[in-house]
Design an enzyme around this catalytic site. Structure first.
Site, PDB file in Angstrom:
ATOM      1  N   ARG A 191       0.841  -1.194   0.000  1.00 19.97           N
ATOM      2  CA  ARG A 191       0.000   0.000   0.000  1.00 19.97           C
ATOM      3  C   ARG A 191       0.878   1.246   0.000  1.00 19.97           C
ATOM      4  O   ARG A 191       2.032   1.212   0.441  1.00 19.97           O
ATOM      5  CB  ARG A 191      -0.916   0.014   1.226  1.00 19.97           C
ATOM      6  CG  ARG A 191      -1.876  -1.168   1.311  1.00 19.97           C
ATOM      7  CD  ARG A 191      -2.677  -1.124   2.603  1.00 19.97           C
ATOM      8  NE  ARG A 191      -3.624  -2.236   2.704  1.00 19.97           N
ATOM      9  CZ  ARG A 191      -3.325  -3.428   3.211  1.00 19.97           C
ATOM     10  NH1 ARG A 191      -2.092  -3.669   3.667  1.00 19.97           N
ATOM     11  NH2 ARG A 191      -4.236  -4.381   3.277  1.00 19.97           N
ATOM     12  N   LYS A 245      -1.940  -2.686   7.999  1.00 22.59           N
ATOM     13  CA  LYS A 245      -3.092  -2.129   8.695  1.00 22.59           C
ATOM     14  C   LYS A 245      -3.232  -2.805  10.050  1.00 22.59           C
ATOM     15  O   LYS A 245      -3.053  -4.007  10.172  1.00 22.59           O
ATOM     16  CB  LYS A 245      -4.370  -2.356   7.871  1.00 22.59           C
ATOM     17  CG  LYS A 245      -4.535  -1.415   6.689  1.00 22.59           C
ATOM     18  CD  LYS A 245      -5.874  -1.632   6.023  1.00 22.59           C
ATOM     19  CE  LYS A 245      -6.131  -0.617   4.925  1.00 22.59           C
ATOM     20  NZ  LYS A 245      -7.454  -0.810   4.281  1.00 22.59           N
ATOM     21  N   HIS A 266      -2.723   2.773  -5.861  1.00 22.80           N
ATOM     22  CA  HIS A 266      -3.452   1.536  -5.562  1.00 22.80           C
ATOM     23  C   HIS A 266      -3.627   0.681  -6.817  1.00 22.80           C
ATOM     24  O   HIS A 266      -3.696  -0.552  -6.724  1.00 22.80           O
ATOM     25  CB  HIS A 266      -4.812   1.852  -4.950  1.00 22.80           C
ATOM     26  CG  HIS A 266      -5.356   0.733  -4.114  1.00 22.80           C
ATOM     27  ND1 HIS A 266      -4.817   0.375  -2.894  1.00 22.80           N
ATOM     28  CD2 HIS A 266      -6.380  -0.136  -4.332  1.00 22.80           C
ATOM     29  CE1 HIS A 266      -5.485  -0.657  -2.394  1.00 22.80           C
ATOM     30  NE2 HIS A 266      -6.431  -0.983  -3.244  1.00 22.80           N
ATOM     31  N   ARG A 305      -0.766  -1.524  -7.136  1.00 20.59           N
ATOM     32  CA  ARG A 305      -0.954  -2.684  -6.248  1.00 20.59           C
ATOM     33  C   ARG A 305      -1.808  -3.736  -6.952  1.00 20.59           C
ATOM     34  O   ARG A 305      -1.490  -4.932  -6.920  1.00 20.59           O
ATOM     35  CB  ARG A 305      -1.609  -2.216  -4.950  1.00 20.59           C
ATOM     36  CG  ARG A 305      -1.965  -3.300  -3.938  1.00 20.59           C
ATOM     37  CD  ARG A 305      -2.442  -2.613  -2.657  1.00 20.59           C
ATOM     38  NE  ARG A 305      -3.163  -3.476  -1.752  1.00 20.59           N
ATOM     39  CZ  ARG A 305      -2.594  -4.235  -0.814  1.00 20.59           C
ATOM     40  NH1 ARG A 305      -1.280  -4.271  -0.708  1.00 20.59           N
ATOM     41  NH2 ARG A 305      -3.334  -4.958   0.004  1.00 20.59           N
ATOM     42  N   HIS A 333      -3.419  -9.689   3.092  1.00 22.09           N
ATOM     43  CA  HIS A 333      -4.817  -9.930   3.425  1.00 22.09           C
ATOM     44  C   HIS A 333      -4.948 -11.210   4.240  1.00 22.09           C
ATOM     45  O   HIS A 333      -4.224 -12.181   4.018  1.00 22.09           O
ATOM     46  CB  HIS A 333      -5.666 -10.067   2.156  1.00 22.09           C
ATOM     47  CG  HIS A 333      -5.829  -8.790   1.406  1.00 22.09           C
ATOM     48  ND1 HIS A 333      -6.258  -7.628   1.996  1.00 22.09           N
ATOM     49  CD2 HIS A 333      -5.623  -8.485   0.093  1.00 22.09           C
ATOM     50  CE1 HIS A 333      -6.313  -6.663   1.096  1.00 22.09           C
ATOM     51  NE2 HIS A 333      -5.927  -7.148  -0.060  1.00 22.09           N
ATOM     52  N   TYR A 348      -8.998 -10.626  -8.921  1.00 18.35           N
ATOM     53  CA  TYR A 348      -7.902 -10.847  -9.859  1.00 18.35           C
ATOM     54  C   TYR A 348      -8.139 -12.067 -10.738  1.00 18.35           C
ATOM     55  O   TYR A 348      -7.633 -12.133 -11.855  1.00 18.35           O
ATOM     56  CB  TYR A 348      -6.576 -10.951  -9.092  1.00 18.35           C
ATOM     57  CG  TYR A 348      -6.385  -9.774  -8.173  1.00 18.35           C
ATOM     58  CD1 TYR A 348      -6.339  -8.481  -8.686  1.00 18.35           C
ATOM     59  CD2 TYR A 348      -6.318  -9.930  -6.790  1.00 18.35           C
ATOM     60  CE1 TYR A 348      -6.208  -7.384  -7.850  1.00 18.35           C
ATOM     61  CE2 TYR A 348      -6.187  -8.842  -5.950  1.00 18.35           C
ATOM     62  CZ  TYR A 348      -6.143  -7.570  -6.486  1.00 18.35           C
ATOM     63  OH  TYR A 348      -6.023  -6.485  -5.651  1.00 18.35           O
TER      64      TYR A 348
END
Length: 356
Positions: free
Chosen positions: A210, A234, A306, A309, A332, A341
């Protein structure tokens, strides 16, 4: 936004907030929430409490005097009135319509309020070990999410990805072709940060981190020999992220000029720097966003960091067909968010078949 400016703006908002919002802020800072997230939440509370005063729901003289009982007794009808106020009020952000702000903006506001209400009704403890109150009106408020299938999202996104040869083609364009069209003055400015800009974009394309994770990197977080970076994900979790080999020469070129070009001292630990009045500072996210937009628009299509990414994630899935591997690379916890994707790659496969 530079950290110093961000903290100044947070302090200004804290000065006008009720005491229970300040307690919430301290609690979330300990989680830790990022300063950027907390700043965005404080802006939403400023908007909400301003409406509380304007609408007469509270007769307090100023925002900081709004009592906790106002939130406790807020009715579903009151909260729906606030939502209508948002819908009908333009210019809250760039995504406005003639009728008012976008649903995305409204959802962001409601998400911030839900977080505050959850804290007050479930997480905080008074002297008796109980929350401040129990009635959470936000649980009765419905939010409307944008309806879009994964296939539709894939179709919208894939035109803004640099897939296949375009990944390294983009970097080559910045390095060799972009400067050819510049005036002498613009070229001088470009050359001052060329190695840094290429290193940042190469890292984003080669790791899928990110933007916030990239700009917060310190020198010690980069292991060029192993091509691994240590990032703060995060929620404050530390993670080691592999970086594709094609980024190595760009990172090496930047590191070779970093100290002299940016006049660094031992205290300058940030990996990516910018000079302001001769003083090195950590580059901020806004500067990277503008830089990526400028180069990408000239190359093909204007994109955000982004999308870089998304580019890495799509290329990695195309090469491995492993959603687990992609989710780990992106940081994730589940593979659900990587379903997108598979749809993009399926479209790429279809296009390849159609060309036969």
């Amino acid at each position: 936004m530079k950290r110093e400016i961000l903290l100044e703006r947070i302090d200004k908002l804290k000065q006008i907030m009720p005491w229970y919002v300040l307690e919430y802020y301290q609690s979330k800072l300990a989680v830790p929430y990022s300063f950027t997230t907390l700043y965005e939440y404080l802006k939403e509370y400023d908007r909400f409490f301003s409406w509380v005063l304007e609408s007469g729901i509270s007769n307090a003289d100023k925002m900081s005097d709004i009592p906790l009982s106002v939130l406790e007794n807020m009715s579903k009808k009151d909260m729906e009135s606030f939502i209508l106020y948002l819908r009908e009020r333009p210019l809250l952000n760039a995504n406005t319509t003639k009728q008012g702000v976008s649903q995305t903006t409204i959802n962001r506001t409601l998400s911030a309020l839900s977080s505050l209400y959850k804290y007050l009704t479930e997480e905080v403890e008074n002297d008796q070990g109980e929350p401040y109150f129990y009635r959470n009106v936000m649980k009765k408020v419905s939010t409307k999410k944008k309806k879009e299938t994964l296939a539709a999202r894939a179709e919208n996104i894939k035109q803004k990805l640099f897939l296949g040869d375009e990944t390294e083609g983009f970097l080559t364009y910045i390095d060799q072709e972009y400067p050819q069209q510049l005036s002498n003055r613009a070229l001088s400015s470009f050359n001052k940060n060329k190695e840094r800009d290429l290193a940042i974009i190469a890292l984003l394309l080669a790791s899928g981190v990110r933007l916030s994770e990239a700009v917060n990197l310190d020198l010690r977080d980069l292991n060029l020999k192993m091509m691994v970076i240590d990032v703060t994900r995060k929620g404050g979790k530390r993670d080691s992220v592999n970086v594709a080999a094609f980024a190595k020469p760009y990172l090496e070129n930047y590191l070779a000029i970093r100290n002299q070009r940016y006049k660094t001292e031992k205290i300058d630990t940030a990996l990516f720097l910018t000079l302001y009045r001769g003083v090195p500072n950590r580059i901020d996210a806004s500067s990277v966003e503008k830089m990526v937009a400028k180069y990408s628009e000239d190359f093909k299509v204007r994109v955000t960091p982004h999308k870089l990414r998304h580019t890495l994630a799509t290329r990695l899935y195309d090469a491995t067909k492993s959603q687990v591997l992609v989710s780990h690379q992106l940081g994730h916890a589940s593979t659900q968010v990587t379903d997108l994707y598979t749809h993009i790659v399926n479209d790429e496969q279809k296009n390849a078949l159609d060309s036969l």
